[in-house]
Design a protein around this motif. Structure first.
Motif, mmCIF file in Angstrom:
data_model
loop_
_atom_site.group_PDB
_atom_site.id
_atom_site.type_symbol
_atom_site.label_atom_id
_atom_site.label_comp_id
_atom_site.label_asym_id
_atom_site.label_seq_id
_atom_site.Cartn_x
_atom_site.Cartn_y
_atom_site.Cartn_z
ATOM 1 N N SER A 36 30.134 30.460 6.449
ATOM 2 C CA SER A 36 30.166 31.410 7.348
ATOM 3 C C SER A 36 29.587 32.363 6.581
ATOM 4 O O SER A 36 29.673 32.923 7.896
ATOM 5 N N THR A 96 27.720 24.087 9.478
ATOM 6 C CA THR A 96 29.326 24.478 9.158
ATOM 7 C C THR A 96 30.156 24.483 8.225
ATOM 8 O O THR A 96 31.422 25.323 7.625
ATOM 9 N N ASN A 114 29.095 25.115 14.624
ATOM 10 C CA ASN A 114 30.573 24.859 15.133
ATOM 11 C C ASN A 114 30.729 24.668 15.960
ATOM 12 O O ASN A 114 31.599 23.100 16.267
ATOM 13 N N ASN A 127 37.062 26.821 13.604
ATOM 14 C CA ASN A 127 36.459 27.915 12.651
ATOM 15 C C ASN A 127 36.102 28.338 13.514
ATOM 16 O O ASN A 127 35.664 29.718 13.297
#
Length: 556
Positions: free
Chosen positions: A414, A411, A423, A455
């Motif tokens: 990205s 997590t 996530n 997220n």
């Protein structure tokens, strides 16, 4: 560049008069990656002519390829006392200096090799260029510098062009590499290695169909040229990874072509090691275990075999055997440990620590395994992308607390390929770990779950269930305002998809959950709103017990 090292010595020019044919055949065997055959030929030459410096040099380089450095050093040192080609052995010793990080000693040995060479000699310059290219600590700029000197002397030398292609390839200069390989094959149409490398460049550019076409052109010239089948195998493997619809077919073709490669080489321990590495990529662990056991019979002390035994033992359900094999390999400080070693060791400890009923895991083994995974990440951060599968196995067993740190790694960036999935599972692991009857919810942890679902929404706004999970998490935290917000957003998102989506039983159930929880959140602050949402539930499910009971209490 490790894959290129296999032919770093295959095309050195010039031969002795008495053993020209034997040396030529030895080089041909080396280029075909038939190392045991080549070693036998070279030892025969040396036995007949102990002062043949070139034969010693070639033999020493084979030992370097096979990572038998002590034998390589002996071969080079004996070769220095030879006659023809003796100074090449300075380059061999210089290569070992480069591998050990002693560049000044390497340069001194290279200078000795070049001393008294004739103006038109390119053999030594080419060998030095290859040394810089194939060293375990390569310097491609230096390689190109020496090879350009050789090119200036003889621009039409196919071997110089081939070596330049390899150096440019290592330096990630694809255009110059292509030109050099093309020139090499034009200058010598029998130089199949150069033509094969044109296909390797296409493979690297992910032009898999064109690469396969190029490799098949090599096979049309010589169907017994073993290395091209290895390249075909690796191309089909990569193509299968990038084209899931063809994955099964291409993986089988990869395996078939690798078998052809093995059949055309000498099935030495070195070739078997390469095949074992490929079986790891193919995830054929039954075949890997079989191969590892065959290698143990051939070489009971080679440490890498324990790596393969560890990997295959884990994948074939033997966690204890995996730990034993991997710890045996990793206990030797001379062995190079890679991230995957620690990953397998850590997950094997997870598996061994699992209770018979699968409901708990031994804390000591779990913590030790987690530390191993952290060590894997220190070596290679991208190993994080392999943890998703590990985390899901733990999650499936409902060991939510133990799954949390495994998913957390993915997590943090990205750019990781499993970023959204990690996530989701990170948030879910926290939620379910805190949603047990005998557990007091941890607000700090739940806040991390809320961030994780946020997220997911940022990265994939169309993923509607992320709003539902976020609403549940806020409900568990007692945050009525955010609970209402995310449940309402969830209902809005599914409503946008139309009546068909709302009519799905799973969606209907979640919408009812949303309405009931929104009503519960409003119950103490806005009874009118609470009643409104309970009536929405009853409009979908007139017999809903929660809505009926709650509505009755609110109207009293």
């Amino acid at each position: 560049m490790n894959t290129l090292k296999i032919f770093s010595i295959a095309f050195l020019t010039s031969t002795t008069v008495g053993f020209a044919q034997d040396i030529s055949q030895a080089r041909k065997a080396i280029d075909g990656e038939q190392y045991e055959k080549a070693k036998s030929m070279l030892k025969s030459i040396i036995k007949t002519s102990p002062i043949d410096g070139r034969a010693h040099f070639l033999l020493g380089n084979i030992y370097l390829i096979q990572n038998v450095n002590d034998s390589a050093k002996v071969a080079f040192q004996k070769g220095l006392a030879g006659t023809d080609g003796a100074r090449l052995n300075n380059i061999g010793i210089g290569t070992m200096d480069l591998d050990s990080g002693n560049s000044s000693a390497a340069e001194a040995n290279f200078a000795l090799a070049l001393k008294d060479t004739k103006k038109k000699d390119v053999e030594e310059l080419t060998a030095i260029g290859r040394a810089y290219t194939y060293s375990t600590k390569p310097n491609y700029k230096k390689a190109i510098e020496y090879l350009n000197r050789a090119k200036t002397i003889n621009p039409n030398d196919a071997m110089v062009q081939l070596a330049l292609g390899d150096a440019f390839y290592g330096d990630k200069n694809q255009n110059e590499a292509y030109a050099a390989y093309r020139n090499a094959f034009q200058f010598d149409p029998t130089l199949l290695r150069a033509k094969m490398q044109l296909g390797v460049l296409l493979k690297g550019a992910k032009s898999y169909d064109e690469a396969i076409k190029s490799f098949n052109e090599v096979i049309a010239i010589n169907p017994n040229y073993g290395p091209v089948y290895r390249e075909l195998a690796e191309t089909y493997y990569k193509w299968g990874r990038n084209k899931p619809s063809k994955s099964t077919e291409y993986m089988q073709l990869a395996f078939t072509n690798y078998e052809k490669y093995m059949n055309l080489t000498d099935r030495s321990i070195h070739s078997r090691m390469r095949r074992a590495d490929f079986l790891v990529l193919l995830k054929d662990y039954k075949a890997l275990e079989e191969e590892a056991n065959k290698m143990i019979e051939m070489d009971k002390v080679n440490p890498r075999i324990f790596r393969y035994l560890g990997y295959s033992a884990y994948e074939n359900g033997n966690a204890e055997g995996a730990i034993k094999a991997l710890e045996s390999y990793m206990s030797n400080p001379d062995n190079k440990i890679i991230a995957k070693d620690y990953l397998y060791l850590g997950t094997a400890k997870f598996k061994k620590g699992l209770s018979a009923d699968g409901l708990s895991v031994d804390p000591a083994l779990y913590n030790s395994g987690l530390n191993d995974i952290k060590k894997a990440i220190e070596i290679e951060p991208l190993i994080i992308e392999d943890l998703n599968e590990v985390g899901k196995k733990i999650f499936t067993l409902k060991l939510y607390k133990e799954a949390i740190p495994v998913f957390e790694f993915g997590t943090t960036n990205s750019e990781y390929k499993n970023y959204v999935d990690d996530n989701i599972y990170y948030g879910l692991s926290i939620y379910y770990a805190n949603n047990k009857k005998d557990v007091k919810p941890d607000p700090a942890q739940l806040q991390k779950a809320d961030v994780a679902f946020g997220n997911v929404i940022t990265a994939s706004p169309s993923y509607q269930d992320a709003y539902l999970y976020r609403a549940r998490t806020n409900s568990l935290m007692g945050n009525d305002e955010m609970t209402i917000k995310y449940y309402e957003t969830y209902v809005a998102k599914v409503s946008e998809k139309g009546p068909e989506e709302l009519a799905k039983p799973t969606t209907t159930k979640k919408v009812i959950e949303s309405y009931n929880n929104i009503a519960a959140s409003y119950a103490n602050t806005d009874k009118v709103k609470a009643i409104e949402y309970l009536n929405k539930t009853l409009s979908i499910d007139p017999t809903n017990a929660y809505a009926t009971d709650s509505l009755s209490k609110l109207k009293k």
